[in-house]
Design an enzyme around this catalytic site. Sequence first.
Site, short mmCIF file in Angstrom:
data_model
loop_
_atom_site.label_atom_id
_atom_site.label_comp_id
_atom_site.label_asym_id
_atom_site.label_seq_id
_atom_site.Cartn_x
_atom_site.Cartn_y
_atom_site.Cartn_z
N ARG A 21 57.22 49.26 5.36
CA ARG A 21 56.87 50.10 6.52
C ARG A 21 55.72 49.51 7.33
O ARG A 21 55.24 50.12 8.28
CB ARG A 21 56.50 51.51 6.05
CG ARG A 21 57.63 52.26 5.37
CD ARG A 21 57.20 53.68 4.99
NE ARG A 21 58.27 54.37 4.29
CZ ARG A 21 58.46 54.34 2.98
NH1 ARG A 21 57.66 53.62 2.22
NH2 ARG A 21 59.45 55.02 2.42
N HIS A 28 65.09 42.48 -0.47
CA HIS A 28 65.50 42.99 0.85
C HIS A 28 64.30 42.95 1.77
O HIS A 28 63.19 43.31 1.38
CB HIS A 28 66.01 44.43 0.71
CG HIS A 28 66.87 44.89 1.84
ND1 HIS A 28 66.46 44.87 3.16
CD2 HIS A 28 68.13 45.39 1.85
CE1 HIS A 28 67.43 45.35 3.92
NE2 HIS A 28 68.46 45.65 3.16
N TYR A 48 62.87 46.99 7.03
CA TYR A 48 63.76 47.56 8.03
C TYR A 48 63.16 47.54 9.44
O TYR A 48 63.85 47.82 10.42
CB TYR A 48 64.12 49.00 7.65
CG TYR A 48 64.92 49.12 6.38
CD1 TYR A 48 66.11 48.42 6.20
CD2 TYR A 48 64.48 49.94 5.34
CE1 TYR A 48 66.83 48.52 5.02
CE2 TYR A 48 65.21 50.06 4.15
CZ TYR A 48 66.37 49.34 4.01
OH TYR A 48 67.10 49.44 2.85
N HIS A 57 69.40 43.00 7.29
CA HIS A 57 70.34 43.49 8.29
C HIS A 57 70.21 42.60 9.53
O HIS A 57 69.09 42.29 9.94
CB HIS A 57 70.03 44.93 8.65
CG HIS A 57 70.23 45.90 7.51
ND1 HIS A 57 70.01 47.25 7.64
CD2 HIS A 57 70.63 45.71 6.23
CE1 HIS A 57 70.27 47.85 6.48
NE2 HIS A 57 70.64 46.93 5.61
N GLU A 77 73.57 41.05 5.65
CA GLU A 77 74.28 42.20 5.11
C GLU A 77 75.17 42.82 6.18
O GLU A 77 74.73 43.01 7.33
CB GLU A 77 73.27 43.24 4.62
CG GLU A 77 73.90 44.48 4.03
CD GLU A 77 72.88 45.47 3.51
OE1 GLU A 77 73.26 46.63 3.27
OE2 GLU A 77 71.71 45.09 3.33
N ASP A 122 78.00 45.52 1.63
CA ASP A 122 77.66 46.88 1.18
C ASP A 122 78.92 47.74 1.28
O ASP A 122 79.55 47.81 2.33
CB ASP A 122 76.56 47.44 2.09
CG ASP A 122 76.06 48.80 1.64
OD1 ASP A 122 76.88 49.74 1.60
OD2 ASP A 122 74.86 48.94 1.35
N HIS A 134 78.63 50.80 3.72
CA HIS A 134 78.66 50.32 5.10
C HIS A 134 80.07 49.92 5.50
O HIS A 134 80.50 50.17 6.64
CB HIS A 134 77.74 49.10 5.26
CG HIS A 134 76.29 49.39 5.03
ND1 HIS A 134 75.33 48.40 5.03
CD2 HIS A 134 75.64 50.55 4.77
CE1 HIS A 134 74.15 48.94 4.79
NE2 HIS A 134 74.31 50.24 4.62
N HIS A 149 76.18 45.24 -2.42
CA HIS A 149 75.47 46.50 -2.62
C HIS A 149 76.53 47.54 -2.96
O HIS A 149 77.46 47.77 -2.17
CB HIS A 149 74.71 46.91 -1.35
CG HIS A 149 73.50 46.09 -1.10
ND1 HIS A 149 72.85 46.07 0.12
CD2 HIS A 149 72.80 45.25 -1.91
CE1 HIS A 149 71.81 45.26 0.05
NE2 HIS A 149 71.77 44.75 -1.17
N ASP A 191 75.41 55.44 8.31
CA ASP A 191 74.94 54.81 7.08
C ASP A 191 74.26 55.85 6.20
O ASP A 191 73.08 56.16 6.39
CB ASP A 191 73.97 53.69 7.45
CG ASP A 191 73.42 52.95 6.23
OD1 ASP A 191 73.81 53.29 5.11
OD2 ASP A 191 72.61 52.03 6.43
N HIS A 195 74.17 56.67 1.95
CA HIS A 195 74.63 56.32 0.61
C HIS A 195 74.77 57.56 -0.27
O HIS A 195 74.07 58.55 -0.08
CB HIS A 195 73.65 55.35 -0.04
CG HIS A 195 73.52 54.04 0.67
ND1 HIS A 195 72.68 53.03 0.23
CD2 HIS A 195 74.13 53.55 1.78
CE1 HIS A 195 72.77 52.00 1.05
NE2 HIS A 195 73.65 52.30 2.01
N GLU A 230 72.21 50.88 -4.62
CA GLU A 230 71.20 51.48 -3.76
C GLU A 230 71.50 52.98 -3.61
O GLU A 230 71.23 53.58 -2.59
CB GLU A 230 71.20 50.84 -2.37
CG GLU A 230 70.86 49.38 -2.35
CD GLU A 230 71.01 48.79 -0.96
OE1 GLU A 230 70.18 47.97 -0.58
OE2 GLU A 230 71.97 49.17 -0.23
#
Length: 286
Positions: free
Chosen positions: A41, A73, A76, A113, A149, A183, A186, A220, A233, A235, A265
Amino acid sequence: MTERKKYIGAHVSAAGGVQNAPINAHAIGANAFALFTRNQRQWFPKPLTDKEIDEFRKNVSDLGFSPDYILPHDSYLINLGSPDEESRTKSRGAFNDEMKRAELLGLKLLNFHPGSHLNKISESDCLSYIAEGINIALERTHGVTAVLENTAGQGTNLGYRFEHLAEIISQVDDKARVGVCIDTAHSLAAGFDIRTEGGYYDLMEALDKIVGLEYLKGFHLNDSKKDLGTRVDRHEVLGEGYLGMTLFEALIKDPRTDNMPLILETPEPERWASEIELLRSFIPAE
């Protein structure tokens, strides 16, 4: 000759330092894992300390993990395809840092991503920016493969079509250090009907034809809260979403998914150990 084996794990917490991630993965019975190597973050997190690096490497070795099956990973926040030059430059700097962290930790892969055009530039220009960002990072690091990904296609995110991934790879100079991670959630949201064994094999055939299975570096493993083609998206726990379990059984039985990280995930970490056990139950007897 490489022994055929399944490497199954989850994206575990690195709270308190990256050195804790292998411990957390071992505690759930994993033999593969993913992690964030920095606060995902923050644009400018603290550098890794020598102590963290040494303890991470020691824990990986002592607990029987291999860097081949650890799939970190990136943050984001990063958008390598940003239409805004300032944001794109910031993203490239952060991505370079992510790749360097993986290198320092002795890892071989970094999952990310691709990026978003934000409705301000063409898909083609966005994909070229992404490839340019990868090329810069590969020039400045050693031994780490940039792993694209596939996405659900939410908003203006690219990567939901295999053609997007193929176009990026075509513009990467060092193709030995670029790959893809698929994924499952996804894929369903992006429009691939993988709810059946045949649907899974169709996905793999399309991936081979459009991108090339030689670029496949991992999966994933997520069920989906959203249905086919919704481009959303979200999960879900395995077997409790729109995918069901047929896909996951077919994927685990497929020899093409041997010797690569297969990473959960799913949204309930307390169930990861049982999900790993369930997935292992699908491994064919020798």
